[in-house]
Design an enzyme around this catalytic site. Structure first.
Site, PDB file in Angstrom:
ATOM      1  N   LYS A 148      -4.823 -10.779   7.475  1.00 23.98           N
ATOM      2  CA  LYS A 148      -4.155  -9.803   8.346  1.00 23.98           C
ATOM      3  C   LYS A 148      -4.019 -10.384   9.752  1.00 23.98           C
ATOM      4  O   LYS A 148      -2.981 -10.236  10.391  1.00 23.98           O
ATOM      5  CB  LYS A 148      -4.977  -8.511   8.424  1.00 23.98           C
ATOM      6  CG  LYS A 148      -4.886  -7.631   7.205  1.00 23.98           C
ATOM      7  CD  LYS A 148      -5.682  -6.343   7.404  1.00 23.98           C
ATOM      8  CE  LYS A 148      -5.603  -5.480   6.156  1.00 23.98           C
ATOM      9  NZ  LYS A 148      -6.435  -4.276   6.220  1.00 23.98           N
ATOM     10  N   GLN A 172     -11.418  -1.022   8.618  1.00 29.49           N
ATOM     11  CA  GLN A 172     -11.274  -1.682   7.323  1.00 29.49           C
ATOM     12  C   GLN A 172     -12.140  -0.996   6.269  1.00 29.49           C
ATOM     13  O   GLN A 172     -13.347  -0.826   6.454  1.00 29.49           O
ATOM     14  CB  GLN A 172     -11.656  -3.165   7.464  1.00 29.49           C
ATOM     15  CG  GLN A 172     -11.469  -3.965   6.190  1.00 29.49           C
ATOM     16  CD  GLN A 172     -10.014  -3.960   5.713  1.00 29.49           C
ATOM     17  OE1 GLN A 172      -9.107  -4.307   6.451  1.00 29.49           O
ATOM     18  NE2 GLN A 172      -9.794  -3.562   4.458  1.00 29.49           N
ATOM     19  N   ASP A 202      -3.036   2.550   9.750  1.00 31.09           N
ATOM     20  CA  ASP A 202      -3.096   2.612   8.288  1.00 31.09           C
ATOM     21  C   ASP A 202      -2.512   3.921   7.747  1.00 31.09           C
ATOM     22  O   ASP A 202      -2.367   4.082   6.533  1.00 31.09           O
ATOM     23  CB  ASP A 202      -4.556   2.508   7.821  1.00 31.09           C
ATOM     24  CG  ASP A 202      -4.887   1.113   7.304  1.00 31.09           C
ATOM     25  OD1 ASP A 202      -3.947   0.345   7.013  1.00 31.09           O
ATOM     26  OD2 ASP A 202      -6.085   0.801   7.195  1.00 31.09           O
TER      27      ASP A 202
END
Ligand code: NDP
Length: 282
Positions: free
Chosen positions: A50, A94, A117
């Site tokens: 990422k 995460q 997200d």
């Protein structure tokens, strides 16, 4: 029938180029903070990937790695600080978090306007209300791949296998917004194969390797394989039995190289959304 592969790497590359151009025009270096708690080696590699992608398009990313013994309250306090920090545009916690941390509490603490997200209930609610803003990255990436096969999805039957907050539920909402007739299937669904054979679009997100065989696929269907599992010999595999799907599916995403690269790329497009919104609000 010839089965065409939907190449996630190639599409991700094109979208990354567009993102880099858009950010260059806006003359902004957005800042993303990734909160990481006790990651496995696989997650560490995933996060590194990422970071590579965000850096390549001009997004400044920092990782805040917390001690494995950190409590829910401590993670919440850190997320609240990031919410207040005017220099931080996007926050990504995460997942998965360790079992002793309440994941829902942490996610709900993220400022919905920094929720890159798209997992807060505010952003999922916006999607449900057909007012999408920041959309979960995996289903959004799947939708881009589906559009590679077909531009107008109106009236198509779609079956989504999996009902998680991360993939299945938002995927179903996105397909509904595209005027598909959507069915969500899960582990308690009866006659799954027969149901799947009605699908013009089949999205499988179960993590059950080889679940989807020729018997589950309508000839010519668009088949999106979200699943990621490890084989005994350490290879990555999806939910779909590729060999048995080939020749029946019209379109198919490979694993690896299908949904995975698109998921990461949708973080970049969500960051662009945030920056545009921030500029509009000035
Ligand atoms: P979850 O474990 O949260 O959800 C799995 C879903 O699949 C559940 O709804 C479950 O049903 C359903 N399911 C499991 N087994 C069966 C079965 N035999 N028949 C029908 N339904 C079944 O996983 P996620 O949604 O988070 O992820 C799904 C998969 O996608 C995983 O393999 C994950 O690694 C992968 N993934 C891949 C990403 C990518 O970028 N490619 C990103 C995110 C996830 P029930 O609800 O009844 O238990």
């Amino acid at each position: 029938m010839e089965t065409k592969l939907l190449d996630g790497r190639a599409l991700a590359g094109k979208i990354q180029e567009q993102v880099a151009n858009e950010l260059a025009v806006m003359q902004r270096v957005p800042k993303l903070v990734v909160v990481l708690v006790d990651p496995s080696e696989a997650i560490r590699i995933y996060v590194r990937n990422k970071l590579k992608r965000t850096a390549a398009v001009g997004i400044q990313t920092t990782v805040q790695e917390l001690s494995p013994t950190v409590s829910t309250e401590q993670v919440v306090a850190i997320v609240k600080e990031l919410n207040q920090d005017k220099l931080v545009d996007g926050i990504l916690v995460q997942l998965p978090l360790p079992d002793h941390i309440n994941t829902n509490t942490v996610i709900e603490t993220i400022d919905p306007n920094k929720d890159v997200d798209g997992l807060t209930s505010v952003n999922l609610g916006r999607l449900m209300a057909n007012m999408p803003y920041l959309v979960p990255c995996t289903p959004l990436g799947c939708l881009h791949l589906i559009h590679q096969a077909k531009a107008d999805l109106t009236g198509l039957n779609a079956v989504v296998i999996g009902r998680s907050r991360l993939v299945g539920r938002p995927m179903a909402q996105l397909l509904l917004a595209e005027n598909c007739t959507v069915t969500i299937a899960h582990s308690k669904t009866r006659n799954l194969a027969a149901l799947c054979r009605t699908a013009d679009i089949l999205v499988s997100a179960t993590g059950q390797p080889g679940l989807i065989t020729d018997n589950y696929i309508k000839p010519g269907a668009i088949v999106i394989d979200v699943g990621i599992s490890k084989t005994k010999d350490g290879h990555i595999t999806g939910d779909v039995d590729m060999e048995r799907a080939k020749g029946i599916a019209g379109w198919l995403t490979p694993v690896p190289g299908g949904v995975g690269p698109m998921t990461i790329t949708m973080i970049l497009t969500n960051m662009v959304q945030i920056i545009k919104q921030n500029l509009d609000n000035k």
